[in-house]
Structures are given as C-alpha cells and as structure tokens.
Write a protein that holds these residues in place. Sequence first.
Motif, short mmCIF file in Angstrom:
data_model
loop_
_atom_site.label_atom_id
_atom_site.label_comp_id
_atom_site.label_asym_id
_atom_site.label_seq_id
_atom_site.Cartn_x
_atom_site.Cartn_y
_atom_site.Cartn_z
N GLY A 87 49.57 68.93 35.47
CA GLY A 87 49.76 68.53 36.87
C GLY A 87 49.71 67.03 37.06
N GLY A 88 49.45 66.30 35.96
CA GLY A 88 49.52 64.86 36.05
C GLY A 88 48.19 64.19 36.34
N HIS A 89 48.28 62.88 36.50
CA HIS A 89 47.09 62.02 36.65
C HIS A 89 47.50 60.80 37.47
CE1 HIS A 89 44.92 58.41 34.93
NE2 HIS A 89 43.92 59.10 35.45
N LEU A 103 49.53 47.87 35.92
CA LEU A 103 50.99 47.88 36.00
C LEU A 103 51.62 47.41 34.69
CD1 LEU A 103 51.48 46.50 39.63
CD2 LEU A 103 51.87 48.85 38.83
N ASN A 104 51.00 46.42 34.04
CA ASN A 104 51.50 45.96 32.75
C ASN A 104 51.39 47.08 31.71
OD1 ASN A 104 52.15 43.39 33.63
ND2 ASN A 104 50.18 42.51 33.03
N THR A 105 50.29 47.81 31.75
CA THR A 105 50.14 48.94 30.84
C THR A 105 51.20 50.00 31.11
OG1 THR A 105 47.75 48.58 30.62
CG2 THR A 105 48.57 50.78 30.07
N GLY A 106 51.47 50.25 32.39
CA GLY A 106 52.51 51.21 32.74
C GLY A 106 53.86 50.80 32.18
N GLU A 107 54.18 49.51 32.25
CA GLU A 107 55.46 49.03 31.70
C GLU A 107 55.51 49.21 30.19
OE1 GLU A 107 56.03 45.02 32.93
OE2 GLU A 107 56.23 45.52 35.07
N VAL A 116 55.89 57.82 33.17
CA VAL A 116 55.10 57.08 34.16
C VAL A 116 56.00 56.71 35.33
CG1 VAL A 116 55.52 54.91 32.91
CG2 VAL A 116 53.66 55.04 34.56
N GLU A 117 55.44 56.78 36.53
CA GLU A 117 56.14 56.29 37.70
C GLU A 117 55.16 55.51 38.56
OE1 GLU A 117 57.36 58.85 40.88
OE2 GLU A 117 55.99 60.44 40.29
N VAL A 118 55.68 54.53 39.28
CA VAL A 118 54.86 53.74 40.20
C VAL A 118 55.27 54.09 41.62
CG1 VAL A 118 54.16 51.43 40.91
CG2 VAL A 118 54.73 51.87 38.51
N CYS A 119 54.28 54.42 42.44
CA CYS A 119 54.56 54.72 43.84
C CYS A 119 53.54 54.00 44.72
CB CYS A 119 54.54 56.22 44.10
SG CYS A 119 52.99 57.05 43.67
N HIS A 142 51.47 57.09 38.44
CA HIS A 142 51.47 58.55 38.31
C HIS A 142 51.98 58.90 36.93
CE1 HIS A 142 53.51 62.62 39.35
NE2 HIS A 142 52.26 62.82 38.97
N TYR A 143 51.13 59.59 36.15
CA TYR A 143 51.49 60.04 34.81
C TYR A 143 51.69 61.56 34.86
CZ TYR A 143 49.92 55.42 33.32
OH TYR A 143 49.77 54.07 33.17
N PRO A 144 52.92 62.01 35.05
CA PRO A 144 53.16 63.44 35.35
C PRO A 144 52.89 64.39 34.20
CG PRO A 144 55.24 62.27 35.07
CD PRO A 144 54.17 61.22 35.07
N ASP A 145 52.87 63.90 32.96
CA ASP A 145 52.72 64.79 31.81
C ASP A 145 51.27 64.97 31.37
OD1 ASP A 145 55.50 65.05 31.70
OD2 ASP A 145 55.71 63.27 30.43
#
Length: 376
Positions: A87-89, A103-107, A116-119, A142-145
Amino acid sequence: MTERVAVVGVGVLGACVGWNLARRGARVVLVDAAERPGAGVTNWSFSWVNASNKTVTRAYFDLNVAGMAAHRELAAAVGPGSWWHPGGHLRWADDPATEAEFLNTGELLASWGYGVEVCTGAEARRRLEPAVALPDDASVLHYPDEAWVHGRRLVRRLVDEAVAGGAELRTGAAVRTIDTGTGGGGGGPHTVTLSDGSRLDADAVVNAAGPDASHVAGLVGRRLPMRREPGAVSRIDCGGPVPVHRAMHTPHIEVRPDGDTSMVLHSREVDALIDSDTGPASPEEFGRLLHASARHVVPALSAAHPVETRVVNRPVPADGFPSVGAVPSVPGYYEAVTHSGITLGPVLGRLLAEEILTGRRAELLADYRPERFPVT
C-alpha cells in the motif's frame, strides 16, 4: 550433504531460513529461548519493507530491492493472510534542509528505477491519507511499492508450514553450549545443548539469534561485534477503525497500522532519549511520549491510548551491514544477523538455505560475508 540443521533464534530471519530449508527437504530444528516465536525484536520493530532508506551503497540498495521482491514471492507462496500489507509509504519533513535532502534522495532513487512520486500535502490528503495533519504546500514523497508486515504473524505462518513439512520446534529453551568437534573448528556434526538439558546433533548450525547473536557466536569461539542500538516501539488502541492506511515517516514520528484497531509508533528522536539521564524512566513513559507526538500528526488519535511499549536492542553488526553466510573458521556454522530483518528476511532466508544445502555463495551477499570481521 547437510541433512540436519539447527536454527538458533526464531524471529523473522530464523523463520525464513528454517522455512526455506524445510521446503527443500532438510531436517530442521528451530530453537528459541522464548515461548512464542517472533515475540522478540521481530514483534517490536517498525516492520517497514523498503529500499528507499537503504541508499548508503548501491549494493545494499540492490539487496533490499531483492528483499522487497522476495516478500511478494513469499506472499504468493504462503498466502498474504494478515501479515502482508502493501500500500506504499509516505515521507515528508517540516524544515527546508531536511525536505531538500529527502527530495534529493527521491531523485536518486528514481534514477535507479525505484518507484517514487512527489505530491503536495493537499494531494496526499485528498488521495491517500485524509486524516493526517499535513500542510497543503508540503512536498510529500510517496513510495507506492513499499509495505509493512505484521512480523509475529509472518513468523507464525512460516513456522507452522515448516513444522507441517517435518521441522521440529523447540521453544522456551536457550542454547547453552555448541560443541563443534575438534578444537572448535572441526567439520563434523555439532552437538547443541539446551537450557532444559536436552541435546541435539546437527550437521549445521545457523545463528539467527538477533540481539543475542554475539553470545551465540561466542559459543563456537567466534567474535561477532555488534552495536548497541536500542529502540522504543509502542502499540496503541485506536478504540475503533485505524485512521491511517499505510506506513508514514512524519517529521517527528513514524506511524503505521497494526491491524483493524491498533497502530504502531516509533521515533528516532525518542530513541535518542533511551540512555539519557533526563529521558523517560519506563517503557510506559516512552509510550506516552510517542502517543503525544502522534496526536499532532494524526489528530484522530487523541482518543487512543497506549497498550504496550517495549524498548528492545536491534541486532546490528558493528559496521551496520548484515552478517550472512558461512564462517570459514568454524565449518558448519552460519550467521544470519542483520537490522532490517523484516525487509531482508525472505531473500536472506532463501540465499542462505541455498548456501547451506549446496555450498553455492550468492553474489548478492558478497559484501556481507561474516569473514569481514577479524577472527580473534
């Protein structure tokens, strides 16, 4: 050929090793000092399945991605039941510097092919977590996996299947001695003596004893250096349906569901108080502190109350990475010791069982071999 294996410690790692061995025909004896498998650190961790927090090296990230995939395979093999919760995180910060770091880690993760998605906070509330007090303009990752796991239920499922397949379970009996043969380095059958006076012979012994792994290693003349890394985890009763749907790292506290009416709380900031002279003096006080912090991010938790809080020592080898595989100086002795046992349990269990039964050493474990620690 290895025929009988004693697995010492039946938390998530020991259960995964034992289940994989049993399904491949090995005679397995699961040994745990506690009366109930999975009731120790496995039951008192945040139990978050992820690789987004494992970017210290690319190899460690890849190992954790493999762990996530192994969880999905395990859920297909034994059924998801009440232990597997995809269900994600969500993760966000409340200060610009930390937000920029996230945000840098997300990139970086996106460049490695990780989901990963940013909202915005407003979008996250509307689509994902309406009960969370989240600023409209916050940047939310948002990390959906990703997922969370009910560790004790997973252990119970694996142990039940292993026993149904012929494994033996011995609980309430700690390991007192391990006779490895000639001079502590013989290659013959090992004799394991338990605290109840019973003895068992095994071709191989797996040390999956979690926080007690250093002690068990010492029984075969092996030095396994471990960190002291305590953590406080609290379970709260929501008095009704849980108001959140997934694991979340909020600015000051981590929260996740733990069933239909309960939640788990953890905070690194609170952990930092454990050895402090001015910190809380009891687990109950830690629980109240965690609950107070959680109410700020999930206001609906104001009516909840802590049920139980534990302070446990996480099983972390000295350099922070897993110690998994054979120890060449002690033939027939293997280690399965790591933090992030929830994420890594299924993949480490599979790879270590393969090594025990065939001698094949997985490349994925090349950086995490026990021999990197000097023999004393």
